[in-house]
Design a protein around this motif. Structure first.
Motif, PDB file in Angstrom:
ATOM      1  N   THR A  98      99.983  -0.445  41.376  1.00  0.00           N
ATOM      2  CA  THR A  98      98.829   0.446  41.362  1.00  0.00           C
ATOM      3  C   THR A  98      97.569  -0.351  41.142  1.00  0.00           C
ATOM      4  N   SER A  99      96.695  -0.365  42.122  1.00  0.00           N
ATOM      5  CA  SER A  99      95.455  -1.123  42.008  1.00  0.00           C
ATOM      6  C   SER A  99      94.612  -0.591  40.873  1.00  0.00           C
ATOM      7  N   ALA A 100      94.061  -1.481  40.077  1.00  0.00           N
ATOM      8  CA  ALA A 100      93.165  -1.073  38.989  1.00  0.00           C
ATOM      9  C   ALA A 100      91.859  -0.520  39.519  1.00  0.00           C
ATOM     10  N   GLU A 101      91.568  -0.784  40.808  1.00  0.00           N
ATOM     11  CA  GLU A 101      90.328  -0.309  41.400  1.00  0.00           C
ATOM     12  C   GLU A 101      90.530   0.989  42.162  1.00  0.00           C
ATOM     13  N   VAL A 102      91.713   1.647  41.924  1.00  0.00           N
ATOM     14  CA  VAL A 102      92.000   2.868  42.670  1.00  0.00           C
ATOM     15  C   VAL A 102      90.895   3.892  42.452  1.00  0.00           C
ATOM     16  N   GLU A 103      90.502   4.539  43.529  1.00  0.00           N
ATOM     17  CA  GLU A 103      89.425   5.529  43.445  1.00  0.00           C
ATOM     18  C   GLU A 103      89.958   6.796  42.815  1.00  0.00           C
ATOM     19  N   GLN A 104      89.218   7.343  41.884  1.00  0.00           N
ATOM     20  CA  GLN A 104      89.659   8.565  41.228  1.00  0.00           C
ATOM     21  C   GLN A 104      89.513   9.746  42.168  1.00  0.00           C
ATOM     22  N   SER A 105      90.585  10.493  42.300  1.00  0.00           N
ATOM     23  CA  SER A 105      90.538  11.714  43.096  1.00  0.00           C
ATOM     24  C   SER A 105      89.904  12.826  42.277  1.00  0.00           C
ATOM     25  N   ALA A 106      89.229  13.725  42.955  1.00  0.00           N
ATOM     26  CA  ALA A 106      88.619  14.856  42.254  1.00  0.00           C
ATOM     27  C   ALA A 106      89.679  15.748  41.634  1.00  0.00           C
ATOM     28  N   ASP A 107      90.939  15.638  42.127  1.00  0.00           N
ATOM     29  CA  ASP A 107      92.013  16.468  41.603  1.00  0.00           C
ATOM     30  C   ASP A 107      92.538  15.961  40.265  1.00  0.00           C
ATOM     31  N   TRP A 108      92.367  14.700  39.985  1.00  0.00           N
ATOM     32  CA  TRP A 108      92.933  14.125  38.764  1.00  0.00           C
ATOM     33  C   TRP A 108      91.836  13.991  37.708  1.00  0.00           C
ATOM     34  N   GLU A 109      92.074  14.598  36.544  1.00  0.00           N
ATOM     35  CA  GLU A 109      91.046  14.660  35.522  1.00  0.00           C
ATOM     36  C   GLU A 109      91.092  13.475  34.556  1.00  0.00           C
ATOM     37  N   GLN A 110      92.225  12.792  34.465  1.00  0.00           N
ATOM     38  CA  GLN A 110      92.354  11.725  33.474  1.00  0.00           C
ATOM     39  C   GLN A 110      92.711  10.372  34.087  1.00  0.00           C
ATOM     40  N   TRP A 111      93.191  10.342  35.289  1.00  0.00           N
ATOM     41  CA  TRP A 111      93.613   9.090  35.915  1.00  0.00           C
ATOM     42  C   TRP A 111      92.585   8.675  36.948  1.00  0.00           C
ATOM     43  N   PRO A 112      92.202   7.390  37.035  1.00  0.00           N
ATOM     44  CA  PRO A 112      92.817   6.225  36.380  1.00  0.00           C
ATOM     45  C   PRO A 112      92.145   5.807  35.074  1.00  0.00           C
ATOM     46  N   MET A 113      91.168   6.621  34.563  1.00  0.00           N
ATOM     47  CA  MET A 113      90.466   6.213  33.342  1.00  0.00           C
ATOM     48  C   MET A 113      91.417   6.029  32.157  1.00  0.00           C
ATOM     49  N   LEU A 114      92.573   6.697  32.218  1.00  0.00           N
ATOM     50  CA  LEU A 114      93.515   6.659  31.105  1.00  0.00           C
ATOM     51  C   LEU A 114      94.414   5.417  31.138  1.00  0.00           C
ATOM     52  N   ARG A 115      94.199   4.537  32.105  1.00  0.00           N
ATOM     53  CA  ARG A 115      95.117   3.402  32.274  1.00  0.00           C
ATOM     54  C   ARG A 115      95.281   2.552  31.005  1.00  0.00           C
ATOM     55  N   PRO A 116      94.219   2.209  30.251  1.00  0.00           N
ATOM     56  CA  PRO A 116      94.443   1.416  29.029  1.00  0.00           C
ATOM     57  C   PRO A 116      95.401   2.100  28.057  1.00  0.00           C
ATOM     58  N   PHE A 117      95.312   3.427  27.969  1.00  0.00           N
ATOM     59  CA  PHE A 117      96.205   4.158  27.083  1.00  0.00           C
ATOM     60  C   PHE A 117      97.644   4.103  27.606  1.00  0.00           C
ATOM     61  N   VAL A 118      97.806   4.243  28.925  1.00  0.00           N
ATOM     62  CA  VAL A 118      99.141   4.163  29.516  1.00  0.00           C
ATOM     63  C   VAL A 118      99.766   2.799  29.233  1.00  0.00           C
ATOM     64  N   GLU A 119      98.994   1.736  29.432  1.00  0.00           N
ATOM     65  CA  GLU A 119      99.514   0.394  29.190  1.00  0.00           C
ATOM     66  C   GLU A 119      99.849   0.189  27.718  1.00  0.00           C
ATOM     67  N   PHE A 120      99.064   0.812  26.833  1.00  0.00           N
ATOM     68  CA  PHE A 120      99.355   0.744  25.397  1.00  0.00           C
ATOM     69  C   PHE A 120     100.694   1.419  25.100  1.00  0.00           C
ATOM     70  N   VAL A 121     100.906   2.606  25.643  1.00  0.00           N
ATOM     71  CA  VAL A 121     102.157   3.332  25.398  1.00  0.00           C
ATOM     72  C   VAL A 121     103.345   2.543  25.955  1.00  0.00           C
ATOM     73  N   VAL A 122     103.182   1.985  27.139  1.00  0.00           N
ATOM     74  CA  VAL A 122     104.258   1.190  27.739  1.00  0.00           C
ATOM     75  C   VAL A 122     104.618   0.013  26.823  1.00  0.00           C
ATOM     76  N   GLY A 123     103.608  -0.578  26.204  1.00  0.00           N
ATOM     77  CA  GLY A 123     103.845  -1.701  25.303  1.00  0.00           C
ATOM     78  C   GLY A 123     104.574  -1.329  24.031  1.00  0.00           C
ATOM     79  N   ARG A 124     104.633  -0.026  23.707  1.00  0.00           N
ATOM     80  CA  ARG A 124     105.347   0.409  22.499  1.00  0.00           C
ATOM     81  C   ARG A 124     106.834   0.628  22.780  1.00  0.00           C
ATOM     82  N   MET A 125     107.254   0.483  24.021  1.00  0.00           N
ATOM     83  CA  MET A 125     108.656   0.696  24.372  1.00  0.00           C
ATOM     84  C   MET A 125     109.391  -0.640  24.446  1.00  0.00           C
TER      85      MET A 125
END
Length: 596
Positions: free
Chosen positions: A232-259
């Motif tokens: 998933t490109s970090a430069e992915v354009e945010q769709s108007a349909d998605w309210e939290q992605w991709p801005m939430l990516r740092p949080f996702v990576e944080f959660v992944v790191g807890r597993m």
């Protein structure tokens, strides 16, 4: 459930979630002066209601974009004093909102230096924090589940924090052309409650959650997330349909790191058994052969729809591939509609590597014929067939240019590596990886060991208004490369590195000069260019590479690595991503010293 809803989350609109003023976060890109009253700071005003919300996920959603912004030096140099970055401004403002933000940075910033500075800053803070903020360092992942819709899956993990705080991270991961994160949001409820609501929603729609629900080990969930995030490109354009992605990516990576590590990710041979797996090798019955023995490809090629097509292997291969793709994605080799046709023409066919040039050349003529024949064979109404074919016309007109686009070409090189992995052909994999590194098979075929010649920056190839900026970047290149290689004597290597960097800078200007027009430190830009070239040629990186990130920062006098700027430049230059190991995508490279 329609295909359009396959990539939507039923809870995306059904669960009430407190949201911050994200518009303020993105329009107020420049940090205010540290002396500005905290109450008037627009970023703090945006964080305040989220911090006070009863929903534990509200502050994570509001602050996650800032975690990325704090590590991004692109727009900070011209706004802040020399030697000051955006984190300094928040360290100076000692209020609850900035303290909460420091907790986020300390837990999940991708920049080690920023994490350390935030942790030090927190030692002087005394404001009481809610557990979803102060407890981030103690967060753990309790369980993971997934359920699929045939084209992808919703992967869900439950995050547990002190004082009974629970939240569920939900990501939709399509499987084709390879697993990637299409949407993500976080719900401030327990996993049991989220599953209950999904079960009710699916029951109302005539489905059963229990029939598709899969319990996933947290180690396997980490492997799946990591695999999808790498695609998933970090430069992915945010769709108007998605309210939290991709801005939430740092949080996702944080959660992944807890597993825990050591899990198993997606088996793409199994997921894509049609396009890239068994159906392309020797299956017992490929999808174009019906149970009664009917050969759909042969039936199409002898039909009136194909009368004007040039007969031969190219058309047969194209028809077979498309039937494989439709069968793998939706279980019907003839199941065309306008939405599916748009996806295939805009996303799949421009990047597919296994079709021959002859087969690709047949697409503008053969695709409408195949679609019309398929729908007619299925008994669709003439009006539906006409509507679908009409939707194809503008897409087919744009297809040759889209296929030739440098970004699509880069993705084809990436997909070629995937394809070689699917074939488990070590020779094909090595050639695909070399082609990706060199810039294509044509470049690889003409490659020799002659060093790049010494070249000055071709300022004439830049727009006139950018030539002064380009010259300033070039001056930093000369100074920084000299400092970087001072422990590696030899002017030839220095000159060759400079030539490669200058060619990359010209490529950026020619393909997407908007990235150069953004407010950014020219020194940071120069360091980012050197980072791309040095990493792409194994001159910098992990051992045995002779140089490391700290050497780059020292050479260019930077406080943090120019990773965000490098990512923007790589996207602008349409450079493919480099692969290392089986199905593990490493950092983007390209711009090799050995390319022309």
């Amino acid at each position: 459930m329609s295909r359009r809803r396959h990539d939507r989350h039923p809870l995306g609109r059904g669960v009430a979630r407190q949201r911050s003023n994200r518009h303020a976060l993105h329009t107020s890109r420049h940090a205010p002066s540290p002396v500005e009253p905290a109450a008037e700071n627009p970023l703090i005003r945006a964080l305040r209601p989220a911090l006070r919300s009863d929903d534990p996920s509200a502050f994570w959603v509001a602050a996650a974009p800032l975690v990325t912004e704090l590590a991004n030096l692109e727009h900070q140099a011209e706004v802040l004093p020399e030697g000051v970055d955006l984190l300094d401004t928040f360290l100076e403002i000692n209020v609850a909102e900035t303290t909460a933000l420091l907790h986020m940075v300390a837990a999940m910033s991708p920049d080690e230096g920023l994490r350390s500075r935030a942790q030090v800053g927190l030692t002087a803070r005394r404001q009481p924090m809610p557990p979803q903020v102060s407890g981030l360092a103690q967060a753990s992942v309790a369980e993971a589940v997934a359920f699929s819709d045939g084209a992808g899956e919703n992967l869900m993990v439950e995050l547990v924090l002190p004082r009974g705080v629970r939240a569920v991270l939900i990501s939709y991961i399509p499987w084709s052309p390879s697993p990637y994160v299409k949407d993500t949001f976080v719900v401030g409820e327990s996993m049991a409650e989220v599953i209950r609501k999904y079960r009710e929603i699916m029951a109302r729609e005539g489905g059963s959650l229990d029939a598709v629900l899969e319990v996933v080990t947290t180690a396997d969930a980490r492997a799946r997330f990591s695999q999808a995030l790498a695609n998933t490109s970090a430069e992915v354009e945010q769709s108007a349909d998605w309210e939290q992605w991709p801005m939430l990516r740092p949080f996702v990576e944080f959660v992944v790191g807890r597993m825990p590590e050591g899990g198993t990710g997606y088996d793409e041979n199994d997921l894509l058994s049609g396009p890239l797996g068994a159906s392309l090798t020797t299956p017992e019955r490929p999808p174009w052969i019906l149970e009664d023995g009917t050969d759909l490809v042969q039936e199409f090629t002898v039909s009136e729809h194909a009368a004007d097509l040039k007969p031969g292997k190219a058309v047969e291969d194209l028809a077979a591939y498309l039937m494989i793709l439709l069968d793998a994605s939706f279980g019907d080799p003839l199941g065309w509609d306008s939405e599916l046709a748009e996806w295939i023409l805009s996303e799949v066919l421009p990047t597919v590597p296994m079709l021959s040039k002859a087969a690709v050349a047949q697409i503008p003529a053969a695709l409408p014929a195949l679609v019309g024949w398929s729908l007619e064979r299925k008994g669709e109404e003439p009006s539906v067939i006409a509507q679908t074919l009409s939707a194809l016309t503008p897409l087919l007109e744009e297809f040759p240019a889209r296929r030739a686009d440098p970004h699509m070409r880069a993705r084809r090189l990436e997909e070629q590596v995937d394809y070689a992995l699917e074939l488990e052909d070590s020779t094909a994999l090595r050639l695909a990886d070399l082609a990706l590194r060199a810039g294509g098979f044509e470049v690889l075929a003409e490659l020799d060991t002659t060093p790049l010649p010494t070249e000055e920056l071709a300022l004439a190839l830049f727009p006139e208004e950018l030539r002064g900026l380009a010259a300033e970047i070039d001056a930093h290149l000369v100074e920084g490369v000299t400092a970087l290689l001072e422990q590696r004597p030899g002017s030839a290597e220095s000159d060759e590195l400079l030539t490669a960097c200058r060619r990359l800078l010209v490529r950026v200007a020619q393909l997407d000069d908007a990235v150069l027009r953004r407010k950014a430190s020219t020194r940071n830009t120069a360091a980012a260019v050197v980072s791309i070239i040095a990493r792409g040629n194994d001159l910098m990186g992990y051992s045995p590479a002779p140089l490391h990130e700290k050497d780059l920062r020292r050479a260019f006098d930077l406080r943090s690595a120019p990773s965000q700027r490098a990512r923007s430049l790589k996207e602008a230059a349409a450079l493919p991503h480099r692969y290392t190991g089986r199905r593990k995508r490493a950092g983007p490279c390209g711009g090799s010293l050995v390319t022309s």
